[in-house]
Enzyme design. Structure first.
Site, PDB file in Angstrom:
ATOM      1  N   GLU A 106      -4.150  16.098 -48.864  1.00 10.47           N
ATOM      2  CA  GLU A 106      -3.460  16.517 -47.649  1.00 10.47           C
ATOM      3  C   GLU A 106      -2.656  17.790 -47.880  1.00 10.47           C
ATOM      4  OE1 GLU A 106      -0.462  14.689 -44.246  1.00 10.47           O
ATOM      5  OE2 GLU A 106      -0.253  13.955 -46.305  1.00 10.47           O
ATOM      6  N   ARG A 133      12.730  13.849 -33.409  1.00  9.55           N
ATOM      7  CA  ARG A 133      13.016  13.002 -34.565  1.00  9.55           C
ATOM      8  C   ARG A 133      14.358  13.364 -35.196  1.00  9.55           C
ATOM      9  NH1 ARG A 133       7.569  12.269 -38.126  1.00  9.55           N
ATOM     10  NH2 ARG A 133       7.418  14.533 -38.011  1.00  9.55           N
ATOM     11  N   HIS A 165       0.358  11.406 -49.771  1.00 10.67           N
ATOM     12  CA  HIS A 165       1.009  12.079 -48.651  1.00 10.67           C
ATOM     13  C   HIS A 165       1.582  13.407 -49.144  1.00 10.67           C
ATOM     14  CE1 HIS A 165       4.888  12.698 -46.314  1.00 10.67           C
ATOM     15  NE2 HIS A 165       3.964  12.809 -45.383  1.00 10.67           N
ATOM     16  N   GLU A 205       2.514   5.862 -46.914  1.00 14.53           N
ATOM     17  CA  GLU A 205       3.508   6.927 -47.052  1.00 14.53           C
ATOM     18  C   GLU A 205       4.920   6.395 -47.274  1.00 14.53           C
ATOM     19  OE1 GLU A 205       5.436  10.154 -43.906  1.00 14.53           O
ATOM     20  OE2 GLU A 205       3.329   9.612 -43.747  1.00 14.53           O
ATOM     21  N   ASP A 231      -1.983  10.347 -37.008  1.00 16.20           N
ATOM     22  CA  ASP A 231      -0.840   9.846 -37.773  1.00 16.20           C
ATOM     23  C   ASP A 231       0.126   9.187 -36.796  1.00 16.20           C
ATOM     24  OD1 ASP A 231       1.369   9.376 -39.343  1.00 16.20           O
ATOM     25  OD2 ASP A 231       1.448  11.388 -40.202  1.00 16.20           O
ATOM     26  N   GLU A 286      -3.764   6.244 -38.939  1.00 15.87           N
ATOM     27  CA  GLU A 286      -2.854   6.174 -40.091  1.00 15.87           C
ATOM     28  C   GLU A 286      -1.491   5.595 -39.742  1.00 15.87           C
ATOM     29  OE1 GLU A 286      -0.553   9.557 -42.740  1.00 15.87           O
ATOM     30  OE2 GLU A 286      -2.724   9.744 -42.486  1.00 15.87           O
TER      31      GLU A 286
END
Length: 405
Positions: free
Chosen positions: A349, A59, A329, A280, A226, A252
């Site tokens: 979370e 990422r 989140h 989110e 997720d 999610e």
């Protein structure tokens, strides 16, 4: 007649940043994606950019860590300060110092809603539906709540009306739900690694990951996926059904934020008993109202991105009116002080920021001092009994103030 406490005015607002594209790499802090090498959070996780092979493995390769951490500090006339952190970096500093400062300085420390509304309306012409500008506004809002709590000597959760439960129980987000179970968490949420460009083979691989963790964690431990906006609705439906035999609790953020019809279709076609969650990357109160109307089960705003604590309270009310849960989140103390006051947040979370998920590391490490972490998967309300958000700014970090006013 009893004396009423006289509250000071705000003298100055200041903005710093750490990390990001113009500073040191791997700084962590509010931009928790800005980690060093060999970290689970940057290991072949499915994203909207995964369809491009050059950006599939990491990422950081497409720039998830370019912003860096924004630190906003507000100082009252009596010398007391409040602060907060979010993800906006150097550009957020410009917005605070060159635009938002005019709505903050000179106001009473209790004028949080007034300042919030003025910031929202003054930035409408360049804020769009969230993103960098809303991250910055969120950070200011959180800093104001921190200052207000410190001035009156109360934790933020008591300013919101007080706790509705004695403790917060957590699930862990990370690559190792099996380790999360050993640490006392109620569940583990894993990132998906494959997407529509991988076809049915990608579905089989992610379903196999869930099956493996189900075998390791046993029948009753929660497992979630997720998907980080990486799928289309048809792929998401197929993945949900492929994971149903392994008692996946929820799936999610399968789709990008504005695909409301897709979320409605996904909820309609998801396996019975499996929840659909998102939020989110939604950045306005209006977007959460529309998201709520799709019928999803849990809304997941980030208090550092959605407009701050002031907006998060409003989002929770929207969710409550429809019988939906709101489970923010991550966001550490900024979430803790909110969710312990929400009747529709039965759990929260905790984002694992240690490289291999084997140790308990504070989410915003190293920028916050005295940041609490769950013990046996829980944080008792007494841990939050400090003025404001109960944390201090680590001024030993490489803080840069690129603008002033």
């Amino acid at each position: 007649m009893e004396n009423i406490m006289t509250l000071p005015k705000i003298k100055q607002v200041r903005a710093w940043f750490t990390g990001g594209a113009t500073a040191e790499k791997g700084a962590g802090g509010g931009d928790y994606h800005d980690q060093g090498a060999n970290h689970w959070i940057d290991d072949h996780i499915a994203t909207p950019m995964s369809k491009y092979r050059d950006y599939e493995q990491s990422r950081q390769s497409f720039g998830i860590n370019v912003l860096g951490t924004l630190i906003v500090e507000v100082e009252a006339e009596n010398g007391q300060t409040g602060f907060a952190v979010s993800t906006a970096g150097e550009m957020g500093c410009f917005i605070v110092e060159k635009h938002l400062n005019r709505f903050i300085e000179g106001k009473c420390v209790s004028d949080i809603k007034l300042i919030h509304d003025q910031m929202l309306n003054a930035t409408l012409y360049y804020s769009g539906s969230g993103g960098l500008v809303m991250n910055t506004i969120s950070c200011v809002d959180l800093a104001l709540w921190d200052l207000f709590g410190k001035v009156v000597g109360l934790p933020v959760y008591k300013l919101l009306g007080g706790a509705v439960r004695d403790e917060i129980q957590f699930y862990a987000t990370g690559a190792r739900p099996d380790l999360a179970k050993e640490m006392g968490f109620i569940g583990g949420k894993m990132p998906t690694h494959w997407g529509p460009h991988d076809g049915d083979a990608g579905i089989r691989k992610d379903a196999a990951m869930v099956a493996d963790m189900r075998e390791k964690c046993g029948e009753d431990f929660w497992l979630m996926l997720d998907c980080w906006m990486s799928q289309d609705v048809n792929y998401a439906i197929k993945l949900a059904h492929a994971c149903a035999p392994y008692n996946l609790k929820w799936i999610e953020e399968c789709l990008p934020p504005q695909q409301y019809e897709g979320y409605r279709e996904l909820k309609h076609n998801a396996p019975a008993g499996m929840m659909v969650t998102s939020g989110e990357h939604h950045g306005t109160l209006q977007s959460f109202r529309t998201l709520s109307e799709t019928g999803i089960d849990i809304m997941q705003p980030d208090v550092g991105w959605c407009g701050g604590l002031t907006t998060l309270v409003e989002i929770a009310a929207i969710a409550k009116s429809r019988g939906q849960l709101v489970v923010p989140h991550g966001s550490s103390v900024y979430s803790h002080h909110a969710v312990i006051t929400f009747t529709n947040t039965p759990f929260s979370e905790f984002l694992m920021t240690s490289p291999d998920c084997s140790t308990m590391r504070p989410q915003f490490d190293p920028i916050l001092l005295n940041e609490p972490v769950p013990v046996n998967g829980r944080i008792h309300k007494s841990v939050l009994d400090k003025p404001g958000f109960g944390v201090e700014l680590n001024r030993d970090c490489n803080l840069k103030r690129p603008y002033s006013h």
